[in-house]
Design an enzyme around this catalytic site. Structure first.
Site, PDB file in Angstrom:
ATOM      1  N   ARG A  63       0.826  -1.208   0.000  1.00 33.58           N
ATOM      2  CA  ARG A  63       0.000   0.000   0.000  1.00 33.58           C
ATOM      3  C   ARG A  63       0.860   1.258   0.000  1.00 33.58           C
ATOM      4  NH1 ARG A  63      -3.448  -0.403   5.065  1.00 33.58           N
ATOM      5  NH2 ARG A  63      -1.525  -1.357   5.752  1.00 33.58           N
ATOM      6  N   ASN A  84      -6.043  -2.809   1.864  1.00 35.75           N
ATOM      7  CA  ASN A  84      -6.015  -4.266   1.977  1.00 35.75           C
ATOM      8  C   ASN A  84      -7.439  -4.781   2.040  1.00 35.75           C
ATOM      9  OD1 ASN A  84      -3.227  -4.478   2.057  1.00 35.75           O
ATOM     10  ND2 ASN A  84      -3.120  -4.473   4.278  1.00 35.75           N
TER      11      ASN A  84
END
Length: 89
Positions: free
Chosen positions: A18, A36
């Protein structure tokens, strides 16, 4: 401007995916988000000029150093005109 929704599958959680995705998106001038998912994948929506979106998609095929990307699922979504790229939960 175009916007894409991407599901990245493989070993993509717990490897900084990320954070690296956000950095790459900012370098390319893209907006959107990355997060996520409970199934172990990473979901992104990226928006910007077509060339920048294409470059991001190419980067996502590999991802950051410790990621192992096995598949990308890409779909078109309507641009929102948002102003930043966020890491969400």
């Amino acid at each position: 401007m175009i916007r894409k929704r991407i599901l990245v599958r493989g070993e993509v959680q717990g490897v900084g995916f990320r954070y690296h995705s956000r950095g790459q998106a900012l370098r390319l001038g893209l907006v959107g988000y990355v997060r996520n998912r409970p199934d172990g994948s990473v979901e992104l929506e990226i928006e910007g000029p077509e060339e920048s979106v294409s470059r991001m998609l190419r980067w996502l095929h590999t991802g950051p150093r410790y990621a192992v990307v096995t598949a990308l699922e890409v779909s078109d979504v309507t641009p929102t005109g948002e102003a930043e790229f966020l890491i969400t939960r």
